[in-house]
Scaffold this motif. Structure first.
Motif, PDB file in Angstrom:
ATOM      1  N   LEU A 216      43.928  31.895  36.655  1.00 10.55           N
ATOM      2  CA  LEU A 216      44.713  32.416  37.298  1.00 10.55           C
ATOM      3  C   LEU A 216      44.560  33.864  37.762  1.00 10.55           C
ATOM      4  CD1 LEU A 216      48.036  30.948  35.660  1.00 10.55           C
ATOM      5  CD2 LEU A 216      46.963  30.128  37.937  1.00 10.55           C
ATOM      6  N   THR A 217      43.842  34.797  36.899  1.00 13.38           N
ATOM      7  CA  THR A 217      43.720  36.032  37.247  1.00 13.38           C
ATOM      8  C   THR A 217      42.749  36.054  38.326  1.00 13.38           C
ATOM      9  OG1 THR A 217      44.335  36.619  34.955  1.00 13.38           O
ATOM     10  CG2 THR A 217      42.740  38.287  36.224  1.00 13.38           C
ATOM     11  N   ALA A 218      41.549  35.174  38.116  1.00 12.10           N
ATOM     12  CA  ALA A 218      40.548  35.259  39.166  1.00 12.10           C
ATOM     13  C   ALA A 218      41.275  34.692  40.581  1.00 12.10           C
ATOM     14  CB  ALA A 218      39.541  34.241  38.654  1.00 12.10           C
ATOM     15  N   ILE A 219      42.324  34.003  40.570  1.00 18.07           N
ATOM     16  CA  ILE A 219      42.865  33.778  41.654  1.00 18.07           C
ATOM     17  C   ILE A 219      43.594  34.835  42.559  1.00 18.07           C
ATOM     18  CG2 ILE A 219      44.693  32.389  42.838  1.00 18.07           C
ATOM     19  CD1 ILE A 219      44.063  29.976  40.880  1.00 18.07           C
ATOM     20  N   THR A 252      38.415  31.498  45.990  1.00 17.47           N
ATOM     21  CA  THR A 252      39.896  31.507  45.850  1.00 17.47           C
ATOM     22  C   THR A 252      40.142  30.009  46.028  1.00 17.47           C
ATOM     23  OG1 THR A 252      40.549  33.705  46.947  1.00 17.47           O
ATOM     24  CG2 THR A 252      42.266  32.004  46.939  1.00 17.47           C
ATOM     25  N   ALA A 253      39.541  29.531  47.147  1.00 17.42           N
ATOM     26  CA  ALA A 253      39.960  28.003  47.171  1.00 17.42           C
ATOM     27  C   ALA A 253      39.269  27.125  45.866  1.00 17.42           C
ATOM     28  CB  ALA A 253      39.317  27.203  48.434  1.00 17.42           C
ATOM     29  N   ASN A 254      38.333  27.333  45.597  1.00 15.91           N
ATOM     30  CA  ASN A 254      37.832  26.669  44.517  1.00 15.91           C
ATOM     31  C   ASN A 254      38.498  26.945  43.250  1.00 15.91           C
ATOM     32  OD1 ASN A 254      35.712  25.743  45.875  1.00 15.91           O
ATOM     33  ND2 ASN A 254      34.282  27.340  45.898  1.00 15.91           N
ATOM     34  N   GLN A 255      38.972  28.124  42.941  1.00 15.83           N
ATOM     35  CA  GLN A 255      39.630  28.431  41.750  1.00 15.83           C
ATOM     36  C   GLN A 255      40.998  27.888  41.660  1.00 15.83           C
ATOM     37  OE1 GLN A 255      39.048  32.700  41.905  1.00 15.83           O
ATOM     38  NE2 GLN A 255      36.825  32.450  40.990  1.00 15.83           N
ATOM     39  N   LEU A 256      41.849  27.649  42.973  1.00 13.54           N
ATOM     40  CA  LEU A 256      42.894  26.760  42.974  1.00 13.54           C
ATOM     41  C   LEU A 256      42.603  25.262  42.661  1.00 13.54           C
ATOM     42  CD1 LEU A 256      44.552  28.106  46.481  1.00 13.54           C
ATOM     43  CD2 LEU A 256      45.331  28.525  44.076  1.00 13.54           C
ATOM     44  N   GLU A 331      35.911  42.269  40.841  1.00 16.12           N
ATOM     45  CA  GLU A 331      35.125  41.225  40.455  1.00 16.12           C
ATOM     46  C   GLU A 331      34.687  41.309  39.068  1.00 16.12           C
ATOM     47  OE1 GLU A 331      35.073  38.560  41.866  1.00 16.12           O
ATOM     48  OE2 GLU A 331      35.193  38.843  44.080  1.00 16.12           O
ATOM     49  N   SER A 332      33.977  42.566  38.584  1.00 18.11           N
ATOM     50  CA  SER A 332      33.461  42.955  37.350  1.00 18.11           C
ATOM     51  C   SER A 332      34.550  42.733  36.410  1.00 18.11           C
ATOM     52  CB  SER A 332      32.962  44.518  37.437  1.00 18.11           C
ATOM     53  OG  SER A 332      31.854  44.544  38.282  1.00 18.11           O
ATOM     54  N   ALA A 333      35.868  42.960  36.707  1.00 14.49           N
ATOM     55  CA  ALA A 333      36.843  43.029  35.522  1.00 14.49           C
ATOM     56  C   ALA A 333      37.005  41.359  35.134  1.00 14.49           C
ATOM     57  CB  ALA A 333      38.386  43.559  36.216  1.00 14.49           C
ATOM     58  N   THR A 334      37.030  40.544  36.227  1.00 19.02           N
ATOM     59  CA  THR A 334      37.391  38.969  36.035  1.00 19.02           C
ATOM     60  C   THR A 334      36.059  38.726  35.584  1.00 19.02           C
ATOM     61  OG1 THR A 334      36.379  38.569  38.373  1.00 19.02           O
ATOM     62  CG2 THR A 334      38.802  38.690  37.941  1.00 19.02           C
ATOM     63  N   LEU A 335      34.739  39.163  35.852  1.00 17.85           N
ATOM     64  CA  LEU A 335      33.720  38.763  35.023  1.00 17.85           C
ATOM     65  C   LEU A 335      33.604  38.939  33.585  1.00 17.85           C
ATOM     66  CD1 LEU A 335      30.639  37.556  35.338  1.00 17.85           C
ATOM     67  CD2 LEU A 335      29.719  39.989  35.830  1.00 17.85           C
ATOM     68  N   LEU A 370      30.216  32.090  36.603  1.00 16.77           N
ATOM     69  CA  LEU A 370      29.379  32.154  37.759  1.00 16.77           C
ATOM     70  C   LEU A 370      29.612  32.519  39.197  1.00 16.77           C
ATOM     71  CD1 LEU A 370      27.658  28.615  36.700  1.00 16.77           C
ATOM     72  CD2 LEU A 370      26.788  30.831  36.261  1.00 16.77           C
ATOM     73  N   GLU A 371      31.022  32.382  39.579  1.00 12.21           N
ATOM     74  CA  GLU A 371      31.289  32.923  40.865  1.00 12.21           C
ATOM     75  C   GLU A 371      31.279  34.366  41.045  1.00 12.21           C
ATOM     76  OE1 GLU A 371      34.947  30.883  41.562  1.00 12.21           O
ATOM     77  OE2 GLU A 371      33.951  29.124  42.475  1.00 12.21           O
ATOM     78  N   ASP A 372      31.895  34.862  39.843  1.00 12.34           N
ATOM     79  CA  ASP A 372      32.112  36.375  39.747  1.00 12.34           C
ATOM     80  C   ASP A 372      30.705  37.026  39.549  1.00 12.34           C
ATOM     81  OD1 ASP A 372      34.850  36.216  40.051  1.00 12.34           O
ATOM     82  OD2 ASP A 372      35.238  36.286  38.005  1.00 12.34           O
ATOM     83  N   LEU A 373      29.741  36.285  38.893  1.00  6.33           N
ATOM     84  CA  LEU A 373      28.483  36.988  38.792  1.00  6.33           C
ATOM     85  C   LEU A 373      27.875  37.127  40.126  1.00  6.33           C
ATOM     86  CD1 LEU A 373      26.165  38.027  36.934  1.00  6.33           C
ATOM     87  CD2 LEU A 373      25.349  35.488  36.747  1.00  6.33           C
TER      88      LEU A 373
END
Length: 543
Positions: A216-219, A252-256, A331-335, A370-373
């Motif tokens: 949810l945070t990543a979304i 965003t779509a993938n994390q949904l 992005e680094s925060a969610t990573l 992997l997405e955030d990396l």
């Protein structure tokens, strides 16, 4: 002189050889058959062997007749009791649902208490199936009337299933709801006599805990990054920024999709899915990987190739650099969140971090990681290529940056697809875990050996373990005898006067030993689950 040659109590056959004046007589069930015999030792020996052969032949004939008689009796009994099912038990709920009886119809029927099929539960009440069948015929009047009622209920069930899919007709919906509520009320009347399968297992959390919080945070972060990058691309026209915009949109779509998979996987099992929905995390992650590959990598490569062969003049990247900087921080925060979540999971699973990631033990957070990396690498690549393009005043480095971002996304998507497809096919748990479980089973007093072991990862940290177990029958019997009064059993045996009493004695204790065997299996499975909570389904089959 006479001599007994054969005696059988079960066949009630008595053969007597009488040698008198050179004549040999064979007495069988009162019939005397004369057989001539020559005098002399050799002739007597030959005659005796021939006579033995006749006796053995007659014995085999009698045994064959007895077996045929017993088989005919068993066949007749089986036909009259529906293939020998008259000894079967049935639960109150099944009696009501299969034979459409009321609780009051079951009150006067014979019932008994049997060991519960669920661990650590009290015995359940069951009825004899033949009594329930007889009561159903008494209530409904005939088998034809019962069959008509079953056909009616089947049609109602089909209509209810159809109305779950099509809710266009309000009257049909109300009718289906009423049928459903009536079924619920009928079941609740006898809940004290049965219980549902326990569902006190917990997957890797729902949307508001564990992996769900990370997703949810990543979304939220990726959705915000997409909007900012979209504005930056519209302002600058940069190919690299366009690739980053697509990257954030795909993330965003993938994390949904991942959020939907987590929500679905946390649902409990039902009759249609008896093992639950734990694999939905892998399904959602696989779809997410395909989306990254097609949308993110495909469009980035396409846009990069277009920029190389049809270059456009570049504009100012001033605001784009600020947006990329903010995207890098978010992005680094969610990573870091994903790394912390996976590190915690690896510690709980007693696995190295990279092995935990490689096996995809937590597929949803794995995808976020992997997405955030890839996003952090993509931001660095996009910013570098845009800086080079601005310095050289050439659109070529910007287009190359789009190609590089596409390659990074393709590599990440390929790894996600590979790891999740391997899990969906049915992946074994680590060999060390299997050896540990096997050794614990073999240390149990009741188990001689464990064979044909299969430990399957079901997803969401759940494991299904199956093994063929060689039980020690002597230890099982000794355990049963330790709980009995042997002096009293010996006295019962001494008082026996016929085979029927011996048979009743053996049947009683034989059934008790079988019940003890089931209790021992439950004990072993409970002990295994306490030491290995991830083992959701444990199937121990006897050799």
């Amino acid at each position: 002189m006479s001599r007994w040659l054969f005696s059988s109590r079960s066949l009630r056959v008595v053969s007597v050889v009488v040698f008198e004046r050179g004549i040999c007589f064979h007495c069988l069930r009162g019939n005397v058959l004369p057989i001539s015999c020559n005098r002399g030792l050799r002739s007597n020996w030959i005659q005796s062997n021939c006579f033995h052969s006749q006796i053995l032949a007659l014995q085999k004939t009698e045994e064959k007749k007895t077996r045929l008689s017993l088989a005919n009796e068993g066949t007749a009994s089986g036909l009259s009791s529906k293939n020998g099912m008259e000894r079967n038990f049935i639960t109150p709920v099944r009696a009501m649902n299969d034979f459409f009886l009321k609780p009051s119809d079951l009150e006067l029927l014979r019932k008994t208490r049997r060991r519960s099929p669920y661990e650590s539960e009290p015995p359940i009440t069951v009825y004899w199936l033949k009594d329930v069948e007889a009561k159903a015929l008494e209530v409904w009047g005939s088998q034809e009337a019962l069959d008509r009622e079953r056909k009616k209920k089947t049609e109602e069930l089909k209509r209810y299933q159809q109305c779950k899919k099509k809710t266009e007709w309000p009257i049909l919906v109300i009718e289906c709801i009423l049928i459903y509520l009536l079924d619920i009320f009928s079941v609740k009347r006898v809940l004290k006599d049965m219980r549902k399968e326990p569902t006190n297992w917990s997957p890797q959390g729902g949307l508001m805990e564990g992996s769900g919080k990370v997703v949810l945070t990543a979304i939220l972060i990726n959705g915000s990054n997409f909007l900012f990058k979209l504005v930056a691309w519209l302002y600058t026209g940069s190919h690299s920024m366009f690739s980053e915009c697509l990257h954030s949109l795909a993330d965003t779509a993938n994390q949904l999709i991942l959020a939907y998979g987590i929500h679905k996987s946390s649902q409990q099992s039902n009759p249609d899915h008896p093992y639950g929905y734990s694999n939905m995390r892998y399904v959602a992650s696989l779809v997410s990987g395909v989306g990254i590959f097609c949308v993110g990598a495909g469009l980035s490569v396409y846009h990069g190739i277009t920029g190389i062969f049809n270059p456009d003049p570049i504009g100012s990247f001033y605001w784009a650099f600020f947006i990329l900087g903010g995207s890098l921080v978010s992005e680094s925060a969610t990573l870091l969140m994903a790394i912390n979540s996976l590190r915690k999971g690896a510690t709980n699973a007693d696995m190295p971090f990279w092995e935990y990631v490689k096996r995809g033990q937590d597929p949803s957070v794995n995808v976020v990681l992997l997405e955030d990396l890839a996003a952090v690498v993509g931001v660095v690549v996009a910013g570098s290529c845009m800086a080079v393009a601005s310095h050289l005043d050439s659109p070529l480095p910007d287009a190359v940056g789009s190609l590089l971002i596409g390659v990074v996304l393709g590599a990440v998507a390929s790894f996600i697809i590979y790891s999740n497809s391997a899990a969906l096919v049915g992946r074994s748990i680590p060999l060390s875990s299997i050896h540990q479980i096997n050794s614990e089973l073999e240390r149990d007093l009741m188990i001689r050996a464990v064979h044909d072991v299969k430990g399957i990862d079901m997803g969401s940290g759940l494991v299904r373990y199956k093994a063929e177990v060689d039980f020690d029958g002597r230890e099982l019997t000794r355990s049963y005898l330790d709980k009995q009064d042997l002096e009293m059993m010996l006295e019962e045996v001494r008082k026996m006067k016929n085979i029927n009493e011996m048979e009743a004695f053996l049947l009683k204790h034989g059934e008790n030993i079988v019940d003890l065997l089931g209790a021992e299996i439950d004990r072993i499975e409970n002990a295994l689950r306490k030491k290995h909570p991830e083992v959701r389904h444990c199937d121990l089959e006897l050799l």
